[in-house]
Enzyme design. Structure first.
Site, PDB file in Angstrom:
ATOM      1  N   PRO A  89       0.820  -1.223   0.000  1.00 54.15           N
ATOM      2  CA  PRO A  89       0.000   0.000   0.000  1.00 54.15           C
ATOM      3  C   PRO A  89       0.854   1.273   0.000  1.00 54.15           C
ATOM      4  O   PRO A  89       0.355   2.354  -0.311  1.00 54.15           O
ATOM      5  CB  PRO A  89      -0.814  -0.093   1.295  1.00 54.15           C
ATOM      6  CG  PRO A  89      -0.621  -1.466   1.835  1.00 54.15           C
ATOM      7  CD  PRO A  89       0.581  -2.061   1.184  1.00 54.15           C
ATOM      8  N   GLU A 116       1.243  -7.248   8.439  1.00 54.91           N
ATOM      9  CA  GLU A 116       1.266  -5.786   8.446  1.00 54.91           C
ATOM     10  C   GLU A 116       2.331  -5.186   7.524  1.00 54.91           C
ATOM     11  O   GLU A 116       2.261  -4.025   7.163  1.00 54.91           O
ATOM     12  CB  GLU A 116       1.459  -5.263   9.869  1.00 54.91           C
ATOM     13  CG  GLU A 116       0.181  -5.342  10.703  1.00 54.91           C
ATOM     14  CD  GLU A 116      -1.005  -4.647  10.020  1.00 54.91           C
ATOM     15  OE1 GLU A 116      -0.955  -3.421   9.879  1.00 54.91           O
ATOM     16  OE2 GLU A 116      -1.968  -5.341   9.646  1.00 54.91           O
ATOM     17  N   ARG A 154      -1.052  -8.783 -21.192  1.00 60.86           N
ATOM     18  CA  ARG A 154      -1.851  -8.476 -22.380  1.00 60.86           C
ATOM     19  C   ARG A 154      -1.146  -7.481 -23.304  1.00 60.86           C
ATOM     20  O   ARG A 154      -1.545  -7.333 -24.464  1.00 60.86           O
ATOM     21  CB  ARG A 154      -3.247  -7.977 -21.998  1.00 60.86           C
ATOM     22  CG  ARG A 154      -3.264  -6.708 -21.224  1.00 60.86           C
ATOM     23  CD  ARG A 154      -4.669  -6.332 -20.807  1.00 60.86           C
ATOM     24  NE  ARG A 154      -5.511  -5.979 -21.943  1.00 60.86           N
ATOM     25  CZ  ARG A 154      -5.384  -4.863 -22.646  1.00 60.86           C
ATOM     26  NH1 ARG A 154      -4.443  -3.996 -22.365  1.00 60.86           N
ATOM     27  NH2 ARG A 154      -6.197  -4.628 -23.656  1.00 60.86           N
ATOM     28  N   ASP A 169      -6.990   0.966 -26.564  1.00 60.18           N
ATOM     29  CA  ASP A 169      -7.562   0.995 -25.222  1.00 60.18           C
ATOM     30  C   ASP A 169      -7.782   2.396 -24.697  1.00 60.18           C
ATOM     31  O   ASP A 169      -7.092   3.328 -25.044  1.00 60.18           O
ATOM     32  CB  ASP A 169      -6.615   0.322 -24.222  1.00 60.18           C
ATOM     33  CG  ASP A 169      -6.625  -1.165 -24.348  1.00 60.18           C
ATOM     34  OD1 ASP A 169      -7.535  -1.690 -25.001  1.00 60.18           O
ATOM     35  OD2 ASP A 169      -5.717  -1.797 -23.800  1.00 60.18           O
TER      36      ASP A 169
END
Ligand code: 9D3
Length: 234
Positions: A89, A116, A154, A169
């Site tokens: 994160p 954590e 991809r 895209d």
């Protein structure tokens, strides 16, 4: 390309690696993907991969030993140094530019954490690129690794079958996609826009462009700001 995924839960990747575009890229040899369990590199009889933080605090921390040993194991005998990626994160937020950069590397090593966090010496010793997939809390790095692998694979030449795919895209030109329709022409009193049935390809292209810009302005004005600037999308 080769991708090594280091994780405590290698089994969660199996159905994903066997399916759709990624599965086809693997079977056709465009990419080799291997999952390695940190637990196979433990040093004690309990096979510990995590421990309590020094001086206390909540949760558990991934230990250095199994992480360094697993990275060294998958790097052994490789001539070019792998790009190491720590899913966390605290990382830079993943976007299509980063995905595109990573798709040009020959060897990615993805480190998925649980608990954590990681012992700070993993960052200091391995100097991984740290990546987050967005501002919400996952229970571990595995779901983030699946997102990253899907987005990278991809883009590998040949992965989509039809080669213009990736270039068309959303995000490759900084705009969201225009609305799309398929048969039938009328569904529950809702009609397909007349212009799409006209066969006038110049008019259709102009309509699609306008719709893309309007949709991007409505939903993601941030994309217009950071792409080509205000004059590019009148
Ligand atoms: C106590 C603070 N928490 C941070 C918000 C600790 C914490 C929560 C969840 C530490 C790790 C995790 C597990 N998440 C990931 O490993 C993760 C993640 C994410 O939670 N969100 C977005 N991207 C990612 S990449 C890896």
């Amino acid at each position: 390309m080769r991708i090594d995924v280091l994780t405590l839960f290698p089994e969660v990747f199996e159905p994903f690696l066997a399916s759709s575009i990624v599965g086809r890229a693997v079977t056709s040899g465009l990419v080799e993907i291997a999952c390695t369990n940190f637990r196979d590199f433990t040093h004690d009889k309990h096979r510990s991969v995590d421990d309590r933080p020094f001086s206390g605090g909540p949760g558990m921390v991934m230990m250095c030993g199994p992480v360094f040993d697993a990275v060294e194991h998958v790097s052994r005998g490789c001539e070019v140094e792998a790009t190491k990626i720590l899913l966390t994160p605290q990382g830079e937020r993943l976007n299509q530019r980063i995905v595109s950069e990573l798709s040009r590397d020959s060897h990615l090593v993805l480190l998925c954490g649980h608990y954590e966090g990681f012992d700070e010496r993993i960052r200091l010793g391995l100097r991984p690129r740290e990546i987050s997939i967005g501002d919400y809390v996952l229970s571990g790095g595995e779901a983030a690794a699946i997102v990253l692998v899907d987005a990278v694979v991809r883009l590998l030449p040949g992965a989509l079958g039809h080669e213009d795919g990736a270039a068309n895209d959303s995000f490759s030109d900084g705009l969201l996609e225009h609305p799309q329709y398929t048969r039938p022409r009328t569904y529950r009193d809702m009609e397909v826009p007349e212009v799409l049935l006209s066969g006038n390809h110049a008019e259709i292209e102009a309509w699609r462009r306008r719709e893309s810009i309007e949709r991007t302005r409505d939903r993601r004005p941030d994309l217009l700001k950071e792409s080509d600037g205000p004059n590019e999308h009148p």
